[in-house]
Scaffold this motif. Structure first.
Motif, PDB file in Angstrom:
ATOM      1  N   ALA A 188      49.668 -25.028 -20.331  1.00  0.00           N
ATOM      2  CA  ALA A 188      50.469 -25.810 -21.274  1.00  0.00           C
ATOM      3  C   ALA A 188      51.385 -24.926 -22.104  1.00  0.00           C
ATOM      4  O   ALA A 188      52.439 -25.373 -22.572  1.00  0.00           O
ATOM      5  N   ASN A 189      51.000 -23.657 -22.298  1.00  0.00           N
ATOM      6  CA  ASN A 189      51.793 -22.794 -23.174  1.00  0.00           C
ATOM      7  C   ASN A 189      51.564 -21.326 -22.808  1.00  0.00           C
ATOM      8  O   ASN A 189      51.007 -20.563 -23.604  1.00  0.00           O
ATOM      9  N   PRO A 190      51.990 -20.889 -21.618  1.00  0.00           N
ATOM     10  CA  PRO A 190      51.695 -19.524 -21.173  1.00  0.00           C
ATOM     11  C   PRO A 190      52.319 -18.439 -22.044  1.00  0.00           C
ATOM     12  O   PRO A 190      51.717 -17.381 -22.232  1.00  0.00           O
ATOM     13  N   ILE A 191      53.504 -18.687 -22.588  1.00  0.00           N
ATOM     14  CA  ILE A 191      54.177 -17.668 -23.398  1.00  0.00           C
ATOM     15  C   ILE A 191      53.383 -17.363 -24.661  1.00  0.00           C
ATOM     16  O   ILE A 191      53.292 -16.207 -25.094  1.00  0.00           O
ATOM     17  N   ASP A 192      52.802 -18.393 -25.259  1.00  0.00           N
ATOM     18  CA  ASP A 192      52.089 -18.216 -26.525  1.00  0.00           C
ATOM     19  C   ASP A 192      50.582 -18.044 -26.343  1.00  0.00           C
ATOM     20  O   ASP A 192      49.833 -18.085 -27.321  1.00  0.00           O
ATOM     21  N   TYR A 193      50.128 -17.851 -25.105  1.00  0.00           N
ATOM     22  CA  TYR A 193      48.685 -17.801 -24.850  1.00  0.00           C
ATOM     23  C   TYR A 193      48.001 -16.693 -25.658  1.00  0.00           C
ATOM     24  O   TYR A 193      47.067 -16.958 -26.426  1.00  0.00           O
ATOM     25  N   TYR A 194      48.455 -15.464 -25.520  1.00  0.00           N
ATOM     26  CA  TYR A 194      47.833 -14.370 -26.268  1.00  0.00           C
ATOM     27  C   TYR A 194      48.070 -14.474 -27.772  1.00  0.00           C
ATOM     28  O   TYR A 194      47.148 -14.239 -28.565  1.00  0.00           O
ATOM     29  N   PRO A 195      49.293 -14.831 -28.227  1.00  0.00           N
ATOM     30  CA  PRO A 195      49.480 -15.012 -29.676  1.00  0.00           C
ATOM     31  C   PRO A 195      48.547 -16.067 -30.272  1.00  0.00           C
ATOM     32  O   PRO A 195      48.070 -15.902 -31.401  1.00  0.00           O
ATOM     33  N   LEU A 196      48.274 -17.150 -29.536  1.00  0.00           N
ATOM     34  CA  LEU A 196      47.372 -18.178 -30.054  1.00  0.00           C
ATOM     35  C   LEU A 196      45.938 -17.664 -30.148  1.00  0.00           C
ATOM     36  O   LEU A 196      45.209 -17.983 -31.090  1.00  0.00           O
ATOM     37  N   ILE A 197      45.529 -16.857 -29.164  1.00  0.00           N
ATOM     38  CA  ILE A 197      44.194 -16.254 -29.220  1.00  0.00           C
ATOM     39  C   ILE A 197      44.102 -15.314 -30.420  1.00  0.00           C
ATOM     40  O   ILE A 197      43.130 -15.342 -31.187  1.00  0.00           O
ATOM     41  N   GLU A 198      45.106 -14.478 -30.590  1.00  0.00           N
ATOM     42  CA  GLU A 198      45.108 -13.539 -31.720  1.00  0.00           C
ATOM     43  C   GLU A 198      45.147 -14.284 -33.047  1.00  0.00           C
ATOM     44  O   GLU A 198      44.486 -13.885 -34.020  1.00  0.00           O
ATOM     45  N   GLN A 199      45.885 -15.386 -33.094  1.00  0.00           N
ATOM     46  CA  GLN A 199      45.949 -16.190 -34.316  1.00  0.00           C
ATOM     47  C   GLN A 199      44.574 -16.742 -34.669  1.00  0.00           C
ATOM     48  O   GLN A 199      44.186 -16.768 -35.848  1.00  0.00           O
ATOM     49  N   ALA A 200      43.818 -17.186 -33.671  1.00  0.00           N
ATOM     50  CA  ALA A 200      42.477 -17.714 -33.918  1.00  0.00           C
ATOM     51  C   ALA A 200      41.549 -16.631 -34.453  1.00  0.00           C
ATOM     52  O   ALA A 200      40.753 -16.866 -35.372  1.00  0.00           O
TER      53      ALA A 200
END
Length: 399
Positions: A206-218
């Motif tokens: 659903a959002n491959p570009i933001d995958y790692y940033p979303l994990i880091e944000q969590a």
């Protein structure tokens, strides 16, 4: 209440029933009160809405799904909604994101006492807050921890390849047949290393570009908000905790030297151990000990891993070492259903006190575990087992 039912109906219609995770079968849904816990992004909210769709018609007012971060709950309380719902004949009340609501555990406890025939399901992503809140509900509420996707589930979600789950006993006893079954429908190695990088959370496509940033944000939310609020961690130490995670992400797993970690992060030795325990509770890391029976609160762990391989790739500032990834995967997949101890000189891990595992590449030998009964090598980069040498990907079929 009408606004809540309307919102629920819109969300239920948009909830796909194409894939329902096997985790749904591990929950006792008949319990009067239960709580689904798990890290952000593992699919708790979707699972709850799928459960409602499985057992209630869309438009039914016998079930109600609410997220407690909705604006509605800035002016209405849990007690108010539960009372109205029960009076209208409601049977199942689902409160998602409960950690976003102050004093949630007290109000839920009162709802359970006031309306004993009303089934309540809770869910949330703040594991620390849910653990602390469970104290008020420990006798009444059954908790379940929902993991991210297994390698088997990743094949189903991302590749459309549906395979059965196997117990560890089945994998060890019927390894050749299981490997043959999997290889008959796909080339597992073709997908395995992609899973290690982007397959643990079900939101990559659903959002491959933001995958790692979303994990880091969590992870940053846990460190910046939850640790200070729930565990009294000094906010000024947030950067040092992030530095600690960065060190762990870049190291090949080793016998833990707390003094070196303290020096690298500028923290006191006992503070490092305390923070490691908090991060373990928050499912950011996994701590392994060589003797779980005698573990004390401030005892240093024998090995430390990030909770899953995708976290390694999201947090590391240098290329990730494949040895770290392999062991991290093994601990993550085995740890959801089994008890894992550090093996010291006898293999990498001891599982449930009876199986010993050594993890490595395709050239890994039995040298370190040659004389140990019930010992196995989990080897990367092989498709089929050879004696007690199993493909590492096979333990990704456990759930």
């Amino acid at each position: 209440m009408d606004a809540l039912f309307e919102k629920q109906n819109v969300m239920l219609r948009a909830t796909s029933m194409e894939i329902v995770r096997k985790f749904v079968d591990s929950v006792n849904w008949s319990a009067p009160m239960l709580c689904i816990r798990g890290a952000r992004g593992v699919g708790k909210s979707t699972l709850l809405r799928q459960y409602i769709r499985q057992h209630f018609e869309i438009g039914s007012e016998e079930a109600l799904y609410c997220s407690l971060d909705w604006v509605y709950f800035s002016q209405h309380s849990i007690l108010e909604v539960a009372g109205q719902f029960y009076q209208q004949g409601g049977k199942l009340l689902v409160f998602d994101e409960v950690h976003k609501y102050d004093n949630w555990s007290r109000e839920v406890k009162e709802v359970g006492e006031t309306y004993p025939n009303l089934q309540i399901i809770l869910s949330g992503s703040s594991l620390l807050k849910l653990m602390d809140g469970d104290a008020d509900l420990s006798r009444r509420c059954r908790s379940y921890d929902m993991p991210g996707l297994s390698f088997r589930e990743y094949l189903h979600f991302y590749k459309g390849i549906e395979l059965p789950a196997y117990s560890l006993e089945q994998i060890l006893d019927s390894q050749r047949q299981i490997a043959a079954n999997v290889n008959a429908v796909c080339r597992p190695l073709q997908h395995f290393h992609e899973y290690l990088k982007v397959g643990y959370y079900p939101f990559y496509l659903a959002n491959p570009i933001d995958y790692y940033p979303l994990i880091e944000q969590a992870v940053n939310y846990v460190i910046d908000s939850e640790l200070p609020q729930q565990r009294g961690v000094n906010p000024s130490n947030s950067r040092k905790i992030k530095a600690l995670l960065n060190v762990l992400a870049q190291q090949v797993p080793y016998d833990v030297d707390i003094s070196k970690l303290a020096t690298a992060t500028g923290l006191q030795r006992n503070t490092v151990i305390e923070y490691l325990n908090h991060l373990n509770d928050a499912k950011v890391i996994n701590l392994l000990f060589s003797d779980l029976i005698s573990v004390k609160k401030m005892q240093k762990p024998d090995k430390i891993y990030l909770e899953n391989p995708n976290l390694l790739y999201a947090l590391a500032t240098m290329p990730v070492k494949i040895g770290t990834v392999r062991e991290c995967f093994a601990v993550n997949q085995l740890g959801h259903q089994h008890t894992i101890e550090y093996g010291k000189s006898q293999g990498d891990f001891k599982v449930d006190g009876k199986w010993t595992f050594e993890v490595g590449g395709d050239g890994k030998t039995f040298h370190q575990i040659a004389d140990i009964p019930n010992s196995f090598v989990l080897a990367d980069d092989i498709e089929s087992p050879y004696g007690n040498k199993l493909p590492l990907w096979m333990i990704g079929m456990l759930y």
